[in-house]
Design a protein around this motif. Structure first.
Motif, PDB file in Angstrom:
ATOM      1  N   LYS A 408       5.241   5.952  18.125  1.00 41.05           N
ATOM      2  CA  LYS A 408       6.403   5.752  17.263  1.00 41.05           C
ATOM      3  C   LYS A 408       6.404   4.320  16.760  1.00 41.05           C
ATOM      4  CE  LYS A 408       9.600   4.364  20.941  1.00 41.05           C
ATOM      5  NZ  LYS A 408      10.928   4.618  21.565  1.00 41.05           N
ATOM      6  N   ASN A 414      11.436   2.640  11.491  1.00 42.06           N
ATOM      7  CA  ASN A 414      10.903   3.870  12.091  1.00 42.06           C
ATOM      8  C   ASN A 414      10.027   4.616  11.083  1.00 42.06           C
ATOM      9  OD1 ASN A 414      10.433   5.762  14.034  1.00 42.06           O
ATOM     10  ND2 ASN A 414      12.342   6.893  13.694  1.00 42.06           N
ATOM     11  N   SER A 415       8.954   3.962  10.656  1.00 48.59           N
ATOM     12  CA  SER A 415       8.070   4.557   9.658  1.00 48.59           C
ATOM     13  C   SER A 415       7.307   5.734  10.254  1.00 48.59           C
ATOM     14  CB  SER A 415       7.084   3.495   9.152  1.00 48.59           C
ATOM     15  OG  SER A 415       7.778   2.405   8.584  1.00 48.59           O
ATOM     16  N   ALA A 416       6.867   6.620   9.355  1.00 43.89           N
ATOM     17  CA  ALA A 416       6.074   7.773   9.775  1.00 43.89           C
ATOM     18  C   ALA A 416       4.705   7.309  10.274  1.00 43.89           C
ATOM     19  CB  ALA A 416       5.917   8.754   8.619  1.00 43.89           C
ATOM     20  N   ARG A 418       0.571   8.279  11.280  1.00 43.39           N
ATOM     21  CA  ARG A 418      -0.575   9.159  11.073  1.00 43.39           C
ATOM     22  C   ARG A 418      -1.607   8.849  12.164  1.00 43.39           C
ATOM     23  NH1 ARG A 418      -0.848  12.011   6.452  1.00 43.39           N
ATOM     24  NH2 ARG A 418      -3.106  12.272   6.739  1.00 43.39           N
ATOM     25  N   GLU A 436      -0.594  14.617  11.491  1.00 48.26           N
ATOM     26  CA  GLU A 436       0.862  14.560  11.416  1.00 48.26           C
ATOM     27  C   GLU A 436       1.519  14.544  12.791  1.00 48.26           C
ATOM     28  OE1 GLU A 436       2.250  14.074   8.604  1.00 48.26           O
ATOM     29  OE2 GLU A 436       0.441  14.371   7.393  1.00 48.26           O
ATOM     30  N   ASP A 437       1.078  15.465  13.678  1.00 52.95           N
ATOM     31  CA  ASP A 437       1.775  15.607  14.958  1.00 52.95           C
ATOM     32  C   ASP A 437       0.965  15.112  16.148  1.00 52.95           C
ATOM     33  OD1 ASP A 437      -0.163  17.533  15.173  1.00 52.95           O
ATOM     34  OD2 ASP A 437       1.198  19.237  15.081  1.00 52.95           O
ATOM     35  N   GLU A 462       0.887   3.173  10.638  1.00 51.93           N
ATOM     36  CA  GLU A 462       2.071   3.461   9.840  1.00 51.93           C
ATOM     37  C   GLU A 462       1.639   3.943   8.453  1.00 51.93           C
ATOM     38  OE1 GLU A 462       4.842   0.290   9.757  1.00 51.93           O
ATOM     39  OE2 GLU A 462       4.715  -0.121  11.908  1.00 51.93           O
ATOM     40  N   VAL A 463       2.378   4.890   7.943  1.00 53.69           N
ATOM     41  CA  VAL A 463       1.993   5.500   6.665  1.00 53.69           C
ATOM     42  C   VAL A 463       2.031   4.481   5.542  1.00 53.69           C
ATOM     43  CG1 VAL A 463       2.619   7.258   4.985  1.00 53.69           C
ATOM     44  CG2 VAL A 463       2.749   7.770   7.430  1.00 53.69           C
TER      45      VAL A 463
END
Length: 894
Positions: A408, A414-416, A418, A436-437, A462-463
């Motif tokens: 995280k 709290n950026s997405a 990868r 993604e997950d 981070e994306v």
């Protein structure tokens, strides 16, 4: 009053008496000398006789530093015999006579002609004599006298040093001695007060005082503070004449420095310090500095800093910089802005060295509040675990989920995130991760026996900020499944004696299993059901024996632990210990007595080996048992068939020798299958070589041997040797014949080639001058012109029939059409090999040093065979070298 009057009267009488005595002494001293005695009358008229003295002396004195116009009169010499008629002459000799002191030779008066200085010379010794003026005859013997220079106060006092330096601790008590100064006076200390000194202080009051007689300087004020004034200048005077008026004086300067004592506690100049630090700071990084001021110096001013309270005691620490006397606040642990944004510390500064005399001035410490603000920083992603360990079964289908990693963004944004796998850690690409997950899956089948663990690394980025990434190690354990059947641990070859006894063990076998211990080593050995009642041999599994022999010991060793009610742990321990003591071997025993090599010299015993996996797997392995001859003690003698000589004909040994020449090595393929689902099998080849041994069974040679009788070679042995030679010659002839046989070429016949009239040009522009024809057959084979055909192509069984209309006309010279036709044939014929490639690379060529690689073409006639090199192969091939090396002898005999 009456007593006072009496005292005054007594003093007056005493003074009159002293004065009278002084007058009498003075008259006696000034009496003139006489050389002759004379008579004097006593009080009663008695005549007294008195001796005459030649001289009457006084001790002469002269004042120093006399500066009058006339010489100063020192004294007068006079003899009693001097009648005043001038016949006596006075002579003066000694120190300074005639230079400083002169005498009137008539009157005897002595004068000093020069100014005298007592500090240079205090007295002079002179000699006086009275002589007759006319004859210079001494009238009296010479006599010495002394002239003393009388001192006057003409030298001021002088100190030993012009400047003095002294130290005294600050806050010293009144009267503390600081230093003693000393002055000296060159005047005569025994005469008057010219050298009597008195000390006094001219400058330095009211801080210091000096003792008048000794010159000791002492403190005069209490609690003098170095921090208020550190240095004092004092002027001390020394005065002679006892300090009275008219005395001379001298001065000196004394510099007095107050030394430091720890009389001041440290103090912070402010009550609160504000600091800030980034959450990205690493432990040990400096956050800020605080400083408590202490006016003391040296070790008295040393300050130590410590954190005594606050919510940041676990996150920060403080050290002391003794060069700057500052407290350095440093980061102790990693900060997280999102968790806590500020901290507060209470810092204490205390003196290192405390003087007990001034403990009442304490406490010698101070405190201050430090507030630290945490600044937000762009942090990389953070995995929830520092490392991951997953398990996956071997042989799992592609796409099986191994596990999931999660990271995280710790920032407030709290950026997405990868995910990706570091391919340097997964070169074979066994795994893939969902970007993604974070789910990790297999993309290939895993084999535990090839690699039990896979260690990969997973990146999280981070994306929107690709530079912010994190890395975590992932260990993947391949869980074993029972997919390998057990098999023999080695290529066993057993030997049993012909005279073996029943139930005699002659070999112990073991097995190997590539699977893990859970699915592997707990082997069960047995015979197949169809030969369970084998009349010759039987099998005993040693596993049960080991368990029975150790079970009692296991229970006894674990009885104490059972009493502790740790049943589960004990059960596991017993299971592990049983696994350790299992033998995993089996013994092969003889079931009957009486074996004969003549009837059967080799037995093949199939043995079934099962493992303890789920489901269990098994395989059938074949044990070769050879019947051998042994002595009475059971020692191996020979495993070859014995030669029994008959009355006529060939012996059995000769026949075996002949067969040995024909074949001394046998290859036996053995198929081993397990009982798994699906069943697996493998083909193993057992190499069997016929060898010669001595009587004890020791291996001698694996070459064909001739059995020697008592006299020469036996007929059978000679026939066997000749038979071997004939057979070898026949084999060589067959190979040569096959080599010389030419096969029909697969290329186009020469008469069908219509490309002979191709003109080649050695250079551009040659044109008509180049008329040399070139045979295009060299395109098929460069050596075809000379008849050398190295290519040995094999025709396919199925011949492809070219389609009509593709073959060019016989007399055609169109090379382009010919090449295109051959290309189409090669593309459309499924049975045609790539003749072009084989033709070019299938032979070494005429220019190669290696020549042909064929062993069949290397010998064209029987006479080319030469086996002399067998002599160099060592003693193990000596028999074979003798066998084939005797060809020349046979040729000569013929």
């Amino acid at each position: 009053m009456k007593e006072d009057h009496c005292l005054h009267a007594a003093l007056l009488c005493l003074g009159v008496l002293c004065y009278s005595q002084a007058l009498a002494t003075e008259r006696l001293s000034h009496a003139r000398p006489s050389l002759h005695g004379h008579l004097e009358k006593g009080k009663e008229g008695q005549v007294l006789h008195r001796s005459k003295r030649g001289w009457v002396w006084n001790q002469f004195f002269v004042i120093e530093e006399y500066t009058g116009p006339d010489p100063v009169l020192v004294g007068r010499l006079h003899s009693d015999i001097d009648s005043g008629d001038g016949n006596i002459k006075y002579i003066l000799s000694g120190e300074g006579a005639g230079i400083i002191f002169v005498i009137d030779d008539k009157s005897g008066n002595i004068h000093a002609t020069k100014t005298l200085d007592r500090e240079e010379r205090a007295q002079y010794t002179l000699t006086a004599q009275a002589v007759d003026r006319n004859t210079n005859r001494p009238l009296e013997p010479p006599s010495e006298f002394i002239v003393k220079v009388q001192d006057i106060n003409d030298n001021p006092p002088e100190f030993l040093h012009e400047n003095y330096h002294a130290n005294v601790p600050e806050r010293s008590n009144v009267g503390t001695s600081v230093i003693q100064v000393t002055a000296s006076d060159a005047d005569d200390p025994t005469y008057g007060n010219s050298a009597k000194l008195v000390y006094s202080i001219l400058e330095g009051q009211p801080y210091f005082s000096v003792e008048a007689q000794t010159g000791i300087i002492r403190t005069a004020l209490p609690n003098m503070d170095r921090e208020a004034k550190e240095e004092y200048h004092v002027v001390i005077q020394a005065k002679d004449m006892g300090g009275h008026m008219g005395g001379l004086s001298g001065t000196t300067k004394v510099t007095i420095t107050l030394t430091d004592v720890n009389d001041n506690p440290p103090k912070f100049p402010q009550s609160v310090y504000q600091m800030s630090v980034s959450e990205a700071a690493v432990p040990g990084e400096e956050v800020g500095r605080v400083k408590a001021k202490d006016p003391d110096i040296g070790e008295n001013g040393l300050v130590a800093y410590s954190i005594i309270d606050g919510d940041g005691m676990d996150m920060f620490e403080i050290t002391t910089d003794y060069e700057t006397q500052e407290g350095v606040v440093k980061l102790k642990k990693t900060l997280d802005y999102e968790t806590k944004k500020s901290y507060s510390l209470k810092v204490e500064a205390a003196n290192v060295h405390i003087d007990p005399k001034f403990i009442s001035n304490g406490p010698f410490k101070d405190t201050v509040t430090v507030k630290i603000a945490v600044e937000d920083a762009d942090e990389p992603p953070v995995f929830l675990k520092p490392s991951y360990i997953f398990e996956v079964q071997e042989n799992a289908a592609s796409g099986t989920v191994v596990g999931k990693v999660h990271a995280k963004d710790p920032d407030a944004a709290n950026s997405a995130i990868r995910y990706s796998i570091d391919r340097h850690t997964d070169l074979e690409r066994y795994f893939v991760i969902n970007a993604e997950d974070g789910n990790i899956k297999t993309i290939k089948t895993l084999d535990r026996e090839e690699m039990a663990w896979h260690n990969i690394s997973v990146f999280a980025v981070e994306v929107h900020k690709q530079h912010q990434e994190a890395k975590v190690p992932v260990a993947i354990k391949v869980v074993d499944v029972n997919d390998n059947a057990p098999k023999f641990a080695a290529a066993y070859e057993a030997f049993v004696c012909e005279n073996a006894r029943s139930n005699q063990q002659f070999i112990t076998i073991s097995a190997d299993d590539k699977d893990d211990s859970a699915n592997g080593p707990r082997f069960i050995f047995s015979l197949p059901p169809e030969i369970i009642h084998n009349p010759n041999f039987t099998l005993r599994d040693n596993r049960g024996l080991c368990e029975d022999s150790h079970s009692t010991r296991i229970q006894r060793n674990n009885r104490v632990e059972l009493m502790a009610n740790e049943k589960l742990e004990i059960v596991n321990k017993i299971t592990r210990e049983k696994d350790k003591i299992k033998d995993n071997t089996a013994s092969v025993l003889v079931r009957r007595e009486g074996f004969s090599r003549q009837k059967q010299d080799l037995y093949l015993l199939p043995i079934v080996i099962s493992d303890g996996g789920v489901p269990p797997l098994s395989s059938t392995n074949t044990l070769s048992i050879r019947v051998c001859g042994c002595d009475s003690s059971g020692s191996l003698l020979s495993c070859n068939a014995e030669a029994y000589v008959l009355n006529a004909g060939l012996s059995t040994g000769a026949l075996i020798a002949i067969l040995a020449c024909i074949q001394d090595l046998y290859l036996l393929p053995i198929v081993i299958s397990d009982g798994g689902v699906p069943p697996l099998s493998s083909t193993n080849t057992l190499s069997i070589r016929v060898c010669g041994c001595d009587s004890s069974g020791s291996l001698l040679s694996c070459n064909a041997e001739a059995y020697v009788l008592n006299a020469g070679l036996s007929t059978g042995a000679l026939i066997a040797i000749l038979a071997c030679i004939v057979i070898l010659l026949v084999i060589v002839v067959l190979f040569v014949t096959l080599k010389r046989q030419k096969k029909e070429p697969l290329i186009v016949f020469e008469e069908e080639d219509v490309r002979e009239n191709i003109i080649t040009y050695d250079d551009e522009g040659g044109g008509e001058e180049d008329t040399e024809a070139f045979d295009i057959a060299t395109l098929q084979n460069p050596d075809g012109i000379n008849g050398f055909m190295p290519r040995k192509d094999i025709k396919p069984e199925y011949q492809y029939l070219p389609r009509p209309g593709l073959r060019p006309a016989p007399n055609s010279v169109d090379v382009d059409d010919f090449i295109n036709t051959r290309i189409q044939e090669a593309d459309n014929d499924p049975t045609a090999p790539p003749y072009d490639s084989i033709q070019i690379y299938g032979y070494e060529g005429r220019g190669s040093v290696a020549g042909s690689l064929s062993s069949l073409e290397s010998a064209t006639t029987d006479s080319d065979l030469d086996y002399d090199y067998l002599q160099n192969w060592g003693p193990r091939f000596k028999k074979l070298a003798d066998l084939y090396g005797s060809k020349d002898t046979f040729d000569d005999d013929s």
